[in-house]
Design an enzyme around this catalytic site. Structure first.
Site, PDB file in Angstrom:
ATOM      1  N   SER A 153       1.138  -1.077   0.112  1.00 49.54           N
ATOM      2  CA  SER A 153      -0.153   0.329  -0.353  1.00 49.54           C
ATOM      3  C   SER A 153       0.934   1.337   0.115  1.00 49.54           C
ATOM      4  O   SER A 153       2.422   1.657   0.819  1.00 49.54           O
ATOM      5  CB  SER A 153      -0.929   0.189   1.524  1.00 49.54           C
ATOM      6  N   TYR A 192      -2.163  -0.473  10.038  1.00 44.56           N
ATOM      7  CA  TYR A 192      -2.317  -1.107   9.108  1.00 44.56           C
ATOM      8  C   TYR A 192      -0.525  -0.920   8.649  1.00 44.56           C
ATOM      9  O   TYR A 192      -0.685  -1.275   8.322  1.00 44.56           O
ATOM     10  CB  TYR A 192      -3.901  -0.289   8.681  1.00 44.56           C
TER      11      TYR A 192
HETATM   12  P1  NAD Z   1     -11.175  -5.871   0.077  1.00 45.17           P
HETATM   13  O1  NAD Z   1     -11.367  -6.414   1.143  1.00 45.17           O
HETATM   14  O2  NAD Z   1     -11.888  -6.458  -1.642  1.00 45.17           O
HETATM   15  O3  NAD Z   1     -10.642  -7.481  -0.446  1.00 45.17           O
HETATM   16  C1  NAD Z   1      -9.387  -8.311   0.791  1.00 45.17           C
HETATM   17  C2  NAD Z   1      -9.954  -9.837   0.491  1.00 45.17           C
HETATM   18  O4  NAD Z   1      -9.128 -10.302   1.179  1.00 45.17           O
HETATM   19  C3  NAD Z   1     -11.124  -9.789   0.631  1.00 45.17           C
HETATM   20  O5  NAD Z   1     -11.585 -10.759  -0.069  1.00 45.17           O
HETATM   21  C4  NAD Z   1     -10.561 -11.028   2.154  1.00 45.17           C
HETATM   22  O6  NAD Z   1     -12.517 -11.396   2.059  1.00 45.17           O
HETATM   23  C5  NAD Z   1      -9.686 -11.058   2.295  1.00 45.17           C
HETATM   24  N1  NAD Z   1      -8.968 -11.907   3.472  1.00 45.17           N
HETATM   25  C6  NAD Z   1      -9.564 -10.690   4.100  1.00 45.17           C
HETATM   26  N2  NAD Z   1      -8.983 -11.498   5.629  1.00 45.17           N
HETATM   27  C7  NAD Z   1      -8.399 -12.938   4.944  1.00 45.17           C
HETATM   28  C8  NAD Z   1      -7.456 -13.843   5.483  1.00 45.17           C
HETATM   29  N3  NAD Z   1      -6.983 -13.981   6.642  1.00 45.17           N
HETATM   30  N4  NAD Z   1      -8.021 -15.074   4.791  1.00 45.17           N
HETATM   31  C9  NAD Z   1      -7.397 -14.960   3.652  1.00 45.17           C
HETATM   32  N5  NAD Z   1      -8.604 -14.061   3.242  1.00 45.17           N
HETATM   33  C10 NAD Z   1      -8.739 -12.461   3.628  1.00 45.17           C
HETATM   34  O7  NAD Z   1     -10.433  -5.167   0.070  1.00 45.17           O
HETATM   35  P2  NAD Z   1      -9.211  -4.638  -1.648  1.00 45.17           P
HETATM   36  O8  NAD Z   1      -8.996  -3.446  -1.361  1.00 45.17           O
HETATM   37  O9  NAD Z   1      -9.446  -5.409  -3.250  1.00 45.17           O
HETATM   38  O10 NAD Z   1      -7.578  -5.729  -0.366  1.00 45.17           O
HETATM   39  C11 NAD Z   1      -6.749  -6.060  -1.054  1.00 45.17           C
HETATM   40  C12 NAD Z   1      -5.293  -5.921  -0.571  1.00 45.17           C
HETATM   41  O11 NAD Z   1      -4.990  -4.302  -0.936  1.00 45.17           O
HETATM   42  C13 NAD Z   1      -4.933  -5.642   1.058  1.00 45.17           C
HETATM   43  O12 NAD Z   1      -3.908  -6.294   1.221  1.00 45.17           O
HETATM   44  C14 NAD Z   1      -4.978  -3.733   1.237  1.00 45.17           C
HETATM   45  O13 NAD Z   1      -4.299  -3.281   1.920  1.00 45.17           O
HETATM   46  C15 NAD Z   1      -3.787  -3.828  -1.057  1.00 45.17           C
HETATM   47  N6  NAD Z   1      -5.299  -1.796  -0.809  1.00 45.17           N
HETATM   48  C16 NAD Z   1      -5.824  -1.961  -0.818  1.00 45.17           C
HETATM   49  C17 NAD Z   1      -6.356  -0.322  -1.561  1.00 45.17           C
HETATM   50  C18 NAD Z   1      -7.520  -0.020  -1.716  1.00 45.17           C
HETATM   51  O14 NAD Z   1      -7.584   1.515  -1.649  1.00 45.17           O
HETATM   52  N7  NAD Z   1      -8.568  -0.707  -1.734  1.00 45.17           N
HETATM   53  C19 NAD Z   1      -4.891   0.115  -1.131  1.00 45.17           C
HETATM   54  C20 NAD Z   1      -3.577   0.124  -1.155  1.00 45.17           C
HETATM   55  C21 NAD Z   1      -3.690  -1.414  -0.976  1.00 45.17           C
END
Ligand code: NAD
Length: 267
Positions: free
Chosen positions: A152, A165
């Site tokens: 991130s 986080y």
């Molecule tokens: P999201 O909530 O749609 O996806 C997260 C996924 O992780 C979900 O499918 C959830 O079921 C799964 N998950 C959570 N705990 C888990 C576990 N213990 N075991 C297996 N799966 C698990 O959100 P996203 O935005 O798609 O996030 C994906 C990644 O991207 C994350 O690591 C997040 O930190 C990172 N990220 C997202 C953003 C953003 O703006 N959306 C920005 C920077 C980083």
């Protein structure tokens, strides 16, 4: 034969929604075999699989908590048995449990660390154990395995109210670099993608609210929120031979969020 010409096998964690789902589908479009890891959203995982099959890829869904050692080991055993090996790990599953620092419970801290950092360690360890059993032919050969960590912009931008986080993402930066150094001689590449604001479930309270979205835009010089596809394209490239000389690097996919946006008007 190039890695893109034969069918890659890719394991994506947290692939039932958001960025992980976008990445799994993008690999499906490249005719890959995709192991779609999910935690609780079986319907979302099945949707991902359906999309992959529609575009000519293959795969299966697998329920596992990435923070649970036994479940991670079993998931890799199944993936390796089913497709005679895994080529790429996209360690993506991540959560937020926000609170002010003084109010933050140990449970909130531990939960985030266990999924976002320990989960990345556990999945990467199984991937590395498997990759190192493959033959690295000679120094000129292409990578025999690829790991992509979803980090991130908060691996370098501090985030008040989200210390757990941001700490987990900062941890991923050194996990990625140290591991990349350790396994580069074995022809294994390890990189990270650091997204800015991508419209997914994790932040839907922001991008679905007009006022909050307006505030968010002040932090994005490129003036649009990102989509999972913006990240997915980079993941596909990082797993391909096109990026064979890239390891130990973070690619920021953030519309300029890490460029100190407050200085856009001369400071
Ligand atoms: P999201 O909530 O749609 O996806 C997260 C996924 O992780 C979900 O499918 C959830 O079921 C799964 N998950 C959570 N705990 C888990 C576990 N213990 N075991 C297996 N799966 C698990 O959100 P996203 O935005 O798609 O996030 C994906 C990644 O991207 C994350 O690591 C997040 O930190 C990172 N990220 C997202 C953003 C953003 O703006 N959306 C920005 C920077 C980083």
């Amino acid at each position: 034969m190039g890695i893109q010409e034969r069918n890659q096998t890719v394991l994506v964690t947290g692939a039932s929604s958001g960025i992980g789902q976008g990445i799994a589908i993008a690999f499906g479009q490249k005719k890959a075999n995709v192991i779609i890891n999910y935690h609780s959203d079986e319907e979302g995982a099945n949707h991902t699989l359906e999309m992959i099959k529609k575009s000519g890829g293959n795969g299966f869904i697998h329920k596992a908590d990435v923070g649970n050692e036994e479940e991670v080991i079993t998931m890799f055993q199944r993936a390796i048995a089913e497709y005679k090996g895994v080529d790429v790990l996209v360690s993506n599953a991540g959560i937020q449990k926000d609170n002010s620092f003084a109010e933050m419970t140990l449970e909130q801290w531990n939960k985030v660390m266990n999924t976002n950092l320990t989960g990345y360690f556990l999945c990467a360890r199984e991937a590395i154990k498997h990759f190192t059993q493959k033959e690295a032919n000679n120094p000129d050969a292409k990578a025999i395995g690829n790991i992509i960590f979803m980090s991130s912009v908060h691996d370098i931008i501090p985030w008040a109210g989200h210390v757990n986080y941001a700490s987990s993402k900062g941890g991923i930066l050194m996990l990625m670099k140290s591991l990349a150094l350790e396994v580069a001689p074995k022809k294994i590449r390890v990189n990270a993608i650091s997204p800015g604001a991508i419209a997914t479930d994790i932040n839907d309270d922001v991008w679905k609210d007009e006022e909050k979205l307006k505030e968010l835009m002040k932090l994005i010089p490129y003036k649009r929120i990102g989509q999972p596809e913006d990240v997915a394209k980079v993941a596909v490239w990082l797993a391909s031979e096109e990026s064979d000389y890239v390891t130990g690097t973070t690619i920021y996919v953030d519309g300029g969020m890490t460029l100190y946006p407050g200085f856009v008007d001369n400071g």
